[in-house]
Motif scaffolding. Structure first.
Motif, PDB file in Angstrom:
ATOM      1  N   LEU A  34       0.829  -1.105  -0.011  1.00  0.00           N
ATOM      2  CA  LEU A  34       0.202   0.046   0.147  1.00  0.00           C
ATOM      3  C   LEU A  34       0.935   1.329  -0.115  1.00  0.00           C
ATOM      4  N   ILE A  35       1.703   1.417   0.750  1.00  0.00           N
ATOM      5  CA  ILE A  35       2.666   2.646   1.036  1.00  0.00           C
ATOM      6  C   ILE A  35       3.551   2.752  -0.179  1.00  0.00           C
ATOM      7  N   ASN A  36       4.103   1.771  -0.669  1.00  0.00           N
ATOM      8  CA  ASN A  36       5.043   1.904  -1.962  1.00  0.00           C
ATOM      9  C   ASN A  36       4.074   2.020  -3.440  1.00  0.00           C
ATOM     10  N   ASP A  37       2.892   2.111  -3.328  1.00  0.00           N
ATOM     11  CA  ASP A  37       1.949   1.811  -4.515  1.00  0.00           C
ATOM     12  C   ASP A  37       1.936   3.503  -5.087  1.00  0.00           C
ATOM     13  N   ASP A  38       2.780   3.778  -6.294  1.00  0.00           N
ATOM     14  CA  ASP A  38       2.864   5.114  -6.674  1.00  0.00           C
ATOM     15  C   ASP A  38       1.576   5.114  -7.832  1.00  0.00           C
ATOM     16  N   THR A  41      -4.003   6.634  -8.482  1.00  0.00           N
ATOM     17  CA  THR A  41      -4.629   7.544  -7.299  1.00  0.00           C
ATOM     18  C   THR A  41      -5.608   7.071  -6.474  1.00  0.00           C
ATOM     19  N   ILE A  42      -6.299   6.107  -6.759  1.00  0.00           N
ATOM     20  CA  ILE A  42      -7.321   5.355  -5.668  1.00  0.00           C
ATOM     21  C   ILE A  42      -6.715   3.909  -5.468  1.00  0.00           C
ATOM     22  N   ILE A  43      -6.859   3.607  -4.521  1.00  0.00           N
ATOM     23  CA  ILE A  43      -6.337   2.349  -3.965  1.00  0.00           C
ATOM     24  C   ILE A  43      -7.619   1.690  -2.962  1.00  0.00           C
ATOM     25  N   GLY A  44      -8.415   0.726  -3.132  1.00  0.00           N
ATOM     26  CA  GLY A  44      -9.162   0.281  -2.510  1.00  0.00           C
ATOM     27  C   GLY A  44      -8.592  -1.053  -1.562  1.00  0.00           C
ATOM     28  N   GLU A 119      -6.029  16.439  -7.842  1.00  0.00           N
ATOM     29  CA  GLU A 119      -4.813  15.776  -7.389  1.00  0.00           C
ATOM     30  C   GLU A 119      -4.933  15.407  -6.034  1.00  0.00           C
ATOM     31  N   ILE A 120      -5.358  14.188  -5.649  1.00  0.00           N
ATOM     32  CA  ILE A 120      -5.486  13.678  -4.437  1.00  0.00           C
ATOM     33  C   ILE A 120      -5.681  12.310  -4.624  1.00  0.00           C
ATOM     34  N   LYS A 121      -4.757  11.650  -3.496  1.00  0.00           N
ATOM     35  CA  LYS A 121      -4.534  10.174  -3.516  1.00  0.00           C
ATOM     36  C   LYS A 121      -5.721   9.569  -2.558  1.00  0.00           C
ATOM     37  N   VAL A 122      -6.452   8.628  -2.857  1.00  0.00           N
ATOM     38  CA  VAL A 122      -7.498   8.032  -2.057  1.00  0.00           C
ATOM     39  C   VAL A 122      -7.248   6.625  -1.814  1.00  0.00           C
ATOM     40  N   TYR A 123      -7.326   6.136  -0.480  1.00  0.00           N
ATOM     41  CA  TYR A 123      -7.449   4.823  -0.159  1.00  0.00           C
ATOM     42  C   TYR A 123      -8.636   4.772   0.711  1.00  0.00           C
ATOM     43  N   PHE A 124      -9.354   3.602   0.321  1.00  0.00           N
ATOM     44  CA  PHE A 124     -10.514   3.297   0.932  1.00  0.00           C
ATOM     45  C   PHE A 124     -10.642   1.847   1.334  1.00  0.00           C
ATOM     46  N   ILE A 145      -7.844  -2.268  -6.482  1.00  0.00           N
ATOM     47  CA  ILE A 145      -8.270  -3.148  -5.389  1.00  0.00           C
ATOM     48  C   ILE A 145      -7.304  -4.095  -4.769  1.00  0.00           C
ATOM     49  N   ILE A 146      -6.937  -4.061  -3.518  1.00  0.00           N
ATOM     50  CA  ILE A 146      -6.044  -5.059  -2.864  1.00  0.00           C
ATOM     51  C   ILE A 146      -6.719  -5.894  -1.949  1.00  0.00           C
ATOM     52  N   ASN A 147      -6.620  -7.078  -2.076  1.00  0.00           N
ATOM     53  CA  ASN A 147      -7.687  -7.922  -1.059  1.00  0.00           C
ATOM     54  C   ASN A 147      -6.599  -8.068  -0.017  1.00  0.00           C
TER      55      ASN A 147
END
Length: 174
Positions: A34-38, A41-44, A119-124, A145-147
């Protein structure tokens, strides 16, 4: 659309979650992904209930500068895009951490607009990742999406202090 008191309440709740997140120094193996994903901009983060998705968001909150945590199952958000726009422009927030996104009725529409215009990154987090694939708005190329799996036995041993360090992965023949 949002007054200053509502924004300050969200910031206050986010700070409380930041403090709560400091109680969890050990991080799941998925954390580095998660932290290294460049790229997008949206990661679930999807997974079963009680698996640690909220804890991961609070850990991200403690590492990522200019981030804000919002629990969508306990706040009165009416327009996530407008809120993200205000937070980005007026409060210099560049990462939103949205917990339980499926509780917000227009999350698909607003995530698409955030991706397209801000220009905003989103984790949900969500326990219902299949809805993303069936979304009215095309999120498939905008969202990764990361399970989040359940604890492996080696993670369990490490998290609950049965070992000092994470054991190496073994294959079935070992």
């Amino acid at each position: 659309m949002y007054n200053i008191n509502e924004i300050h309440k969200l910031i206050e709740l986010s700070e409380l979650m930041r403090q709560k997140g400091q109680k969890y120094p050990k991080k799941r193996l998925i954390f580095s992904d998660l932290i290294n994903d460049d790229t997008p901009t949206i990661i679930g983060i999807s997974g079963l209930r009680g698996i640690g998705k909220t804890v991961i968001l609070t850990q991200l909150l403690n590492i990522i500068q200019n981030s804000l945590y919002i629990s969508l199952d306990s706040t009165q958000i009416t327009d996530l895009f407008e809120l993200a726009k205000i937070l980005s422009k007026q409060y210099k927030i560049d990462t939103l951490l949205l917990d339980e996104i499926h509780y917000f009725p227009y999350w698909q529409r607003d995530l698409k607009k955030i991706y397209d215009f801000l220009e905003i990154k989103v984790y949900f987090t969500s326990s219902v990742s299949l809805q993303i694939l069936k979304a009215k708005f095309d999120l498939s190329r905008r969202v990764r999406i990361i399970n989040m799996p359940i604890f492996s036995f080696r993670e369990f041993l490490w998290f609950y202090n049965h070992t000092d360090k994470l054991l190496k992965k073994l294959n079935i023949t070992d």
